[in-house]
Design an enzyme around this catalytic site. Structure first.
Site, PDB file in Angstrom:
ATOM      1  N   GLY A  11      50.858  39.476  32.939  1.00  0.00           N
ATOM      2  CA  GLY A  11      50.063  39.995  34.052  1.00  0.00           C
ATOM      3  C   GLY A  11      50.763  39.774  35.373  1.00  0.00           C
ATOM      4  CG  ASN A  12      50.290  42.176  38.512  1.00  0.00           C
ATOM      5  OD1 ASN A  12      49.414  42.121  39.354  1.00  0.00           O
ATOM      6  ND2 ASN A  12      50.421  43.202  37.677  1.00  0.00           N
ATOM      7  NE  ARG A  13      51.997  34.346  41.475  1.00  0.00           N
ATOM      8  CZ  ARG A  13      51.594  33.220  40.912  1.00  0.00           C
ATOM      9  NH1 ARG A  13      50.316  32.921  40.891  1.00  0.00           N
ATOM     10  NH2 ARG A  13      52.470  32.403  40.364  1.00  0.00           N
TER      11      ARG A  13
END
Ligand code: CTP
Length: 411
Positions: free
Chosen positions: A206-208
């Protein structure tokens, strides 16, 4: 409908204040967001708790010492799409006519550029007094919409002119004053949030991204009257007026985006560029040691939208670290109408915060850095640009047949 429109309801002290509670209810039923500001004498007639229960927001009843707000009148004034004073007493009308701002209600009016609707309520003698006539005239000259009082029972058993207009009539005037939003009839697709690409049933890549920027854009587009589809991977609330498609992966986001044919596509999502090629069906156990995970590219959703015929107006986003040179190249190469770039390593401009510092980049290489602003303000300014681009597009499309020197094909 008043979906997503922001109404500040100012209540001053008259027996008609009880009708203001009913007005607040009517407005919320129509989809408006309502914030109430009361004068001290209004509170002698209706308790703040009544308005708080109807609107879901605490009433602003003072200029100083409001919890969580350093400047309630300017915050409310800027927030409002319309300010409505109902009931407006003779004293409040006099203050408004003279620009006085010693209480939260009148200060909010003065701190707002939103249109003002005033529904007077008072005894006949007060309504007909030359001072009140003069003050009402002055308000009308200032562009205030005065909803004339009717005839009927007044406080204390009196009967005459001065009875506040019925809430339904005031709602109609509010709808009329707000008019259709600038994006009425325009469909806007917004993508938001960071996609999650499964490694196994438990883990993901995932990412932030929090989705806050995309959600702020969707809310602002709704407020401007657009039909909004929000394809989001974020776990954030959205207004009921927004058509929301919840997704998790890039593939789901691509599919959801493909199901919509918007006039404007604002692709604010942080889509994973790579995903595990073959996610494990069962949880990968640590006993077998660190796995090597083969990755494959995800679909480029933006490229798919840009390649459509007819092609919507497309706004892309680029989250960079450090220099924005790469973003300038992206604006030129991706076929977007605008690119919103930000350096996510800058304080206040990264993920999960409520502010952003962005640079707008046009495909011809022009760029405009914007100051650090709340994401809601970035959304508003971005949609101002989108409205401008839409206007220019319409002119380009319609000009050949509009121009007698270049007639269209006659159909
Ligand atoms: N985007 C997309 N689909 C992807 C990846 C990105 O639609 N699979 C969109 C994003 O929503 C954003 C724009 O493309 O509007 C740019 O995303 P970004 O990640 O900055 O660009 P990339 O082309 O992925 O470039 P790079 O990874 O080299 O930074």
């Amino acid at each position: 409908m008043l979906t997503g429109r922001r109404v500040v309801l100012g209540v001053s002290g008259g027996v008609a204040a009880y009708k203001a509670a009913y007005l607040a209810r009517r407005l919320t039923e129509r989809g408006a967001e309502v914030r109430v500001v009361t004068t001290a004498s209004a509170r002698a007639f209706v308790g703040d708790q009544t308005f708080a229960a109807i609107t879901g927001h605490r009433v602003v009843d003072r200029l100083f010492g409001v919890e969580g707000s350093v400047s309630p009148h300017t915050e409310l004034g800027r927030w409002a799409d319309v300010v409505v004073i109902a009931p407006a007493t003779a004293a409040t009308i006099a203050r408004l006519a003279h620009g006085l701002s010693e209480d939260a209600l009148t200060a909010t009016v003065l701190a707002s550029r939103a249109p003002l609707v005033v529904a007077p309520a008072m005894h006949t003698e007060m309504w007909e007094h030359p001072a009140t006539r003069r003050n009402v005239r002055r308000l009308e000259e200032d562009g205030v919409r005065v909803v004339a009082p009717g005839e009927g029972p007044l406080a204390g058993g009196d009967v005459g002119v001065g009875r506040m207009a019925e809430p339904e009539e005031i709602v109609e005037v509010i709808c009329e004053v707000l008019g259709e939003g600038p994006l009425q009839g325009v469909s806007v697709l917004v993508t938001a949030g960071g996609t999650r690409e499964p490694i196994d049933p438990v883990r993901f890549l995932g990412n932030r991204s929090s989705g806050k920027m995309g959600h702020a854009i969707a809310e602002e587009a709704l407020r401007r009257g657009a039909r909004v589809v929000l394809v989001t991977a974020a776990d954030l609330a959205s207004s009921p007026g927004i058509e929301r498609i919840q997704v998790e992966t890039a593939a789901e986001m691509e599919q959801a985006v493909a199901s919509v044919q918007p006039d404007v596509a604002i692709l604010a999502a942080a889509v994973a560029d790579f995903r595990p090629k073959a996610p494990a069906a069962d949880k990968i156990s640590r006993t077998s040691g660190p796995p090597s995970i083969e990755l494959e590219a995800t679909p480029d959703i933006l490229a798919g939208v840009v390649g459509r015929t007819p092609r919507p107006l497309v706004v892309g986003f680029a989250a960079e670290t450090g220099s924005l040179d790469r973003a300038v190249r992206k604006a030129q190469e991706k076929g977007v109408d605008l690119l919103v770039a930000n350096d996510v390593t800058e304080p206040g401009a990264g993920f999960a915060v409520d502010t952003n510092r962005v640079t707008i980049i046009w495909p011809d290489g022009r760029s405009e850095p914007w100051p650090l602003m709340p994401k809601s303000a970035v959304a508003a300014r971005l949609l101002d640009l989108v409205e401008g681009l839409l206007g220019a597009r319409t002119e380009t499309v319609s000009s050949p047949s509009d121009d007698p020197a270049h007639p269209g094909d006659g159909r």
